[in-house]
Motif scaffolding. Structure first.
Motif, PDB file in Angstrom:
ATOM      1  N   ASP A 181      13.962   0.458  -9.687  1.00  0.00           N
ATOM      2  CA  ASP A 181      15.362   0.061  -9.881  1.00  0.00           C
ATOM      3  C   ASP A 181      15.731  -1.021  -8.862  1.00  0.00           C
ATOM      4  O   ASP A 181      15.742  -0.785  -7.658  1.00  0.00           O
ATOM      5  CB  ASP A 181      16.265   1.280  -9.711  1.00  0.00           C
ATOM      6  N   LEU A 182      16.065  -2.194  -9.351  1.00  0.00           N
ATOM      7  CA  LEU A 182      16.335  -3.337  -8.480  1.00  0.00           C
ATOM      8  C   LEU A 182      17.616  -3.171  -7.665  1.00  0.00           C
ATOM      9  O   LEU A 182      17.798  -3.862  -6.651  1.00  0.00           O
ATOM     10  CB  LEU A 182      16.415  -4.614  -9.321  1.00  0.00           C
ATOM     11  N   ASN A 183      18.503  -2.276  -8.080  1.00  0.00           N
ATOM     12  CA  ASN A 183      19.720  -2.015  -7.313  1.00  0.00           C
ATOM     13  C   ASN A 183      19.528  -0.906  -6.285  1.00  0.00           C
ATOM     14  O   ASN A 183      20.462  -0.549  -5.569  1.00  0.00           O
ATOM     15  CB  ASN A 183      20.880  -1.643  -8.246  1.00  0.00           C
ATOM     16  N   GLY A 184      18.321  -0.359  -6.233  1.00  0.00           N
ATOM     17  CA  GLY A 184      18.012   0.679  -5.264  1.00  0.00           C
ATOM     18  C   GLY A 184      17.212   0.112  -4.102  1.00  0.00           C
ATOM     19  O   GLY A 184      17.249  -1.086  -3.820  1.00  0.00           O
ATOM     20  N   ILE A 185      16.445   0.988  -3.431  1.00  0.00           N
ATOM     21  CA  ILE A 185      15.709   0.566  -2.232  1.00  0.00           C
ATOM     22  C   ILE A 185      14.275   0.154  -2.521  1.00  0.00           C
ATOM     23  O   ILE A 185      13.515  -0.156  -1.603  1.00  0.00           O
ATOM     24  CB  ILE A 185      15.709   1.682  -1.162  1.00  0.00           C
ATOM     25  N   GLY A 186      13.890   0.121  -3.804  1.00  0.00           N
ATOM     26  CA  GLY A 186      12.505  -0.177  -4.153  1.00  0.00           C
ATOM     27  C   GLY A 186      11.981  -1.478  -3.579  1.00  0.00           C
ATOM     28  O   GLY A 186      10.911  -1.518  -2.951  1.00  0.00           O
ATOM     29  N   SER A 187      12.717  -2.554  -3.770  1.00  0.00           N
ATOM     30  CA  SER A 187      12.265  -3.855  -3.278  1.00  0.00           C
ATOM     31  C   SER A 187      12.119  -3.854  -1.760  1.00  0.00           C
ATOM     32  O   SER A 187      11.186  -4.448  -1.198  1.00  0.00           O
ATOM     33  CB  SER A 187      13.252  -4.948  -3.698  1.00  0.00           C
ATOM     34  N   GLU A 188      13.043  -3.164  -1.081  1.00  0.00           N
ATOM     35  CA  GLU A 188      13.001  -3.116   0.380  1.00  0.00           C
ATOM     36  C   GLU A 188      11.753  -2.391   0.882  1.00  0.00           C
ATOM     37  O   GLU A 188      11.046  -2.899   1.768  1.00  0.00           O
ATOM     38  CB  GLU A 188      14.261  -2.420   0.909  1.00  0.00           C
ATOM     39  N   ILE A 189      11.460  -1.210   0.323  1.00  0.00           N
ATOM     40  CA  ILE A 189      10.318  -0.444   0.826  1.00  0.00           C
ATOM     41  C   ILE A 189       8.993  -1.091   0.450  1.00  0.00           C
ATOM     42  O   ILE A 189       8.014  -1.007   1.206  1.00  0.00           O
ATOM     43  CB  ILE A 189      10.374   1.022   0.358  1.00  0.00           C
ATOM     44  N   VAL A 190       8.960  -1.777  -0.689  1.00  0.00           N
ATOM     45  CA  VAL A 190       7.722  -2.469  -1.081  1.00  0.00           C
ATOM     46  C   VAL A 190       7.442  -3.621  -0.127  1.00  0.00           C
ATOM     47  O   VAL A 190       6.339  -3.752   0.421  1.00  0.00           O
ATOM     48  CB  VAL A 190       7.829  -2.980  -2.531  1.00  0.00           C
ATOM     49  N   LEU A 191       8.430  -4.478   0.087  1.00  0.00           N
ATOM     50  CA  LEU A 191       8.218  -5.649   0.941  1.00  0.00           C
ATOM     51  C   LEU A 191       7.984  -5.259   2.395  1.00  0.00           C
ATOM     52  O   LEU A 191       7.147  -5.865   3.086  1.00  0.00           O
ATOM     53  CB  LEU A 191       9.420  -6.595   0.829  1.00  0.00           C
ATOM     54  N   LYS A 192       8.685  -4.240   2.871  1.00  0.00           N
ATOM     55  CA  LYS A 192       8.484  -3.815   4.254  1.00  0.00           C
ATOM     56  C   LYS A 192       7.096  -3.200   4.459  1.00  0.00           C
ATOM     57  O   LYS A 192       6.512  -3.337   5.535  1.00  0.00           O
ATOM     58  CB  LYS A 192       9.575  -2.830   4.673  1.00  0.00           C
ATOM     59  N   THR A 193       6.580  -2.552   3.442  1.00  0.00           N
ATOM     60  CA  THR A 193       5.225  -1.999   3.533  1.00  0.00           C
ATOM     61  C   THR A 193       4.207  -3.104   3.769  1.00  0.00           C
ATOM     62  O   THR A 193       3.306  -2.980   4.610  1.00  0.00           O
ATOM     63  CB  THR A 193       4.871  -1.223   2.259  1.00  0.00           C
ATOM     64  N   PHE A 194       4.357  -4.209   3.066  1.00  0.00           N
ATOM     65  CA  PHE A 194       3.368  -5.277   3.158  1.00  0.00           C
ATOM     66  C   PHE A 194       3.750  -6.370   4.152  1.00  0.00           C
ATOM     67  O   PHE A 194       3.043  -7.375   4.277  1.00  0.00           O
ATOM     68  CB  PHE A 194       3.096  -5.854   1.770  1.00  0.00           C
ATOM     69  N   GLN A 195       4.860  -6.151   4.864  1.00  0.00           N
ATOM     70  CA  GLN A 195       5.159  -7.061   5.972  1.00  0.00           C
ATOM     71  C   GLN A 195       4.093  -6.917   7.063  1.00  0.00           C
ATOM     72  O   GLN A 195       3.799  -7.869   7.787  1.00  0.00           O
ATOM     73  CB  GLN A 195       6.548  -6.758   6.535  1.00  0.00           C
ATOM     74  N   ASP A 196       3.508  -5.735   7.152  1.00  0.00           N
ATOM     75  CA  ASP A 196       2.392  -5.495   8.064  1.00  0.00           C
ATOM     76  C   ASP A 196       1.140  -6.100   7.422  1.00  0.00           C
ATOM     77  O   ASP A 196       0.593  -5.557   6.461  1.00  0.00           O
ATOM     78  CB  ASP A 196       2.212  -3.993   8.282  1.00  0.00           C
ATOM     79  N   VAL A 197       0.681  -7.225   7.951  1.00  0.00           N
ATOM     80  CA  VAL A 197      -0.430  -7.952   7.327  1.00  0.00           C
ATOM     81  C   VAL A 197      -1.718  -7.146   7.336  1.00  0.00           C
ATOM     82  O   VAL A 197      -2.646  -7.440   6.572  1.00  0.00           O
ATOM     83  CB  VAL A 197      -0.660  -9.317   8.020  1.00  0.00           C
ATOM     84  N   ARG A 198      -1.794  -6.114   8.177  1.00  0.00           N
ATOM     85  CA  ARG A 198      -2.995  -5.281   8.192  1.00  0.00           C
ATOM     86  C   ARG A 198      -3.178  -4.549   6.869  1.00  0.00           C
ATOM     87  O   ARG A 198      -4.308  -4.175   6.523  1.00  0.00           O
ATOM     88  CB  ARG A 198      -2.924  -4.283   9.347  1.00  0.00           C
ATOM     89  N   MET A 199      -2.096  -4.341   6.125  1.00  0.00           N
ATOM     90  CA  MET A 199      -2.207  -3.702   4.817  1.00  0.00           C
ATOM     91  C   MET A 199      -3.089  -4.503   3.877  1.00  0.00           C
ATOM     92  O   MET A 199      -3.765  -3.948   3.006  1.00  0.00           O
ATOM     93  CB  MET A 199      -0.817  -3.533   4.194  1.00  0.00           C
ATOM     94  N   LEU A 200      -3.093  -5.830   4.059  1.00  0.00           N
ATOM     95  CA  LEU A 200      -3.886  -6.691   3.179  1.00  0.00           C
ATOM     96  C   LEU A 200      -5.371  -6.603   3.469  1.00  0.00           C
ATOM     97  O   LEU A 200      -6.183  -7.165   2.729  1.00  0.00           O
ATOM     98  CB  LEU A 200      -3.399  -8.137   3.307  1.00  0.00           C
ATOM     99  N   GLU A 201      -5.736  -5.922   4.558  1.00  0.00           N
ATOM    100  CA  GLU A 201      -7.148  -5.656   4.830  1.00  0.00           C
ATOM    101  C   GLU A 201      -7.633  -4.474   4.013  1.00  0.00           C
ATOM    102  O   GLU A 201      -8.841  -4.333   3.765  1.00  0.00           O
ATOM    103  CB  GLU A 201      -7.356  -5.375   6.330  1.00  0.00           C
ATOM    104  N   PHE A 202      -6.712  -3.589   3.601  1.00  0.00           N
ATOM    105  CA  PHE A 202      -7.081  -2.391   2.850  1.00  0.00           C
ATOM    106  C   PHE A 202      -7.067  -2.619   1.349  1.00  0.00           C
ATOM    107  O   PHE A 202      -7.799  -1.966   0.610  1.00  0.00           O
ATOM    108  CB  PHE A 202      -6.113  -1.247   3.177  1.00  0.00           C
ATOM    109  N   CYS A 203      -6.204  -3.513   0.895  1.00  0.00           N
ATOM    110  CA  CYS A 203      -6.028  -3.673  -0.549  1.00  0.00           C
ATOM    111  C   CYS A 203      -5.416  -5.026  -0.857  1.00  0.00           C
ATOM    112  O   CYS A 203      -4.989  -5.759   0.032  1.00  0.00           O
ATOM    113  CB  CYS A 203      -5.118  -2.568  -1.090  1.00  0.00           C
ATOM    114  N   THR A 204      -5.377  -5.329  -2.145  1.00  0.00           N
ATOM    115  CA  THR A 204      -4.699  -6.531  -2.628  1.00  0.00           C
ATOM    116  C   THR A 204      -3.532  -6.089  -3.507  1.00  0.00           C
ATOM    117  O   THR A 204      -3.740  -5.540  -4.593  1.00  0.00           O
ATOM    118  CB  THR A 204      -5.657  -7.416  -3.436  1.00  0.00           C
ATOM    119  N   PRO A 205      -2.293  -6.301  -3.060  1.00  0.00           N
ATOM    120  CA  PRO A 205      -1.141  -5.863  -3.854  1.00  0.00           C
ATOM    121  C   PRO A 205      -0.774  -6.866  -4.951  1.00  0.00           C
ATOM    122  O   PRO A 205      -0.883  -8.079  -4.762  1.00  0.00           O
ATOM    123  CB  PRO A 205      -0.024  -5.775  -2.821  1.00  0.00           C
TER     124      PRO A 205
END
Length: 353
Positions: A15-39
């Motif tokens: 839901d774009l009016n909820g917190i989905g976009s925030e938690i998704v982007l904040k998760t991958f703000q940590d560039v180390r996540m890109l070492e584990f997977c490709t989102p």
């Protein structure tokens, strides 16, 4: 797994009016996540760029129009739509619900064709997604239709796994929904998931009673005696390690849940209230029993804090980690199953209980 550099994690934006976009982007703000997977986020790069600015986040988004253009070590955004979308944080909106479903159906389509390896879903609003073409009470029911297998909602954390005999079923319909056949199917599903998805060789499963105090010998309902207990006896006779039924009111508070690899609750709140009390913010919703891996955070759209830049993204991050780990464990299990001779070289894969 295919010959890819990393596991490709598909993400439906919710839901774009909820917190989905925030938690998704904040998760991958940590560039180390890109070492584990490709989102790969199924949405719109223009819209996510708006959210990036709104939340003042330092993330680099890579817009693509085809999944064949995915680039590793980047946050890929597949343009499911390109038109502008009006965002009103915290507002329930059927038009926004339609975009949530556009994202979900595109992501599930890619999952079915293995263009993505796993799916992680951001929260949706079960009310505003309903339409003539989409009439499901939630993700699990839709995935059960689209994918192969027998779906089961399994809530997981570091200390427990809680599955459900019935999930989005009205309380008045629970007792008539629970049959011996359903119990057998759900326990078979969770038993197999524990083996192939979590590497547990001989799972120990606890089952909670249907009625208070397991019906007190028929004083408070007879379903435990006439349906649940005979079903569990039959399952034990077939070699599965199943215990119960246990009275639900004291099971979690006593710490008894720690003695089992999984607990099966009879209905939604019987299992999810204690789970979310003990693990809220770090728990993950996993749809077990299907031929593909899907996880999600253990919370909803959180309209009350949407757009305030204060959402906790730990559960979403755990959902990504869990999807990757389950995928890898299942791939290893399938490889061993094809070639049992490899077991001797895979010591440590299965967990002895």
């Amino acid at each position: 797994m295919s010959k890819r550099d990393k596991i490709i994690v598909g993400i439906s934006i919710g839901d774009l009016n909820g917190i989905g976009s925030e938690i998704v982007l904040k998760t991958f703000q940590d560039v180390r996540m890109l070492e584990f997977c490709t989102p790969v986020i199924f949405a719109s790069v223009k819209l996510l760029s708006y959210f990036k600015k709104e939340y003042n986040l330092d993330v680099n988004l890579h817009g693509i129009d085809r999944l064949s253009d995915v680039v590793h070590k980047k946050i890929n955004v597949l343009n499911v739509w390109k038109e502008p979308v009006s965002i009103n944080f915290g507002k329930e909106d059927t038009e926004i619900g339609a975009y949530a479903i556009k994202s979900l159906t595109a992501a599930v389509s890619a999952l079915k064709t293995s263009e993505i390896d796993v799916l992680v879903t951001a929260p949706i609003n079960k009310s505003n997604i309903q339409s003539e073409t989409f009439n499901f009470p939630g993700h699990t029911d839709y995935l059960a239709q689209e994918l192969e297998g027998d779906s089961l909602m399994l809530m997981i954390s570091e200390t427990m796994r809680v599955g459900l005999l019935t999930d989005h079923v009205a309380v008045k319909d629970i007792s008539k929904t629970i049959t011996r056949e359903l119990i057998d199917k759900k326990i078979n599903t969770i038993n197999q998931s524990l083996i192939q998805d979590f590497g547990i060789e001989k799972p120990k499963i606890a089952v909670l009673g249907i009625n208070p105090h397991n019906g007190d010998n028929g004083v408070i309902g007879n379903e435990d005696d006439t349906v649940l207990k005979p079903a569990l006896d039959n399952i034990r006779n077939n070699g599965k390690v199943v215990f119960g039924p246990y009275a639900a009111d004291s099971f979690f508070g006593s710490g008894n849940y720690k003695n089992f690899d999984a607990i099966i609750a009879s209905y939604h709140d019987q299992g999810l209230v204690p789970f979310k009390t003990l693990a809220f913010g770090s728990g993950v919703n996993y749809t077990a029993g299907l031929n593909k891996v899907r996880t999600s955070p253990d919370h909803g759209t959180a309209y009350d804090i949407a757009g305030k830049n204060i959402a906790n993204y730990d559960s979403f991050k755990e959902a990504v980690y869990s999807a990757i780990k389950i995928f890898e464990t299942r791939e290893e299990y399938l490889e061993i199953s094809k070639n049992p001779l490899k077991i001797s070289r895979k010591k440590g894969y299965v967990k002895k209980n």
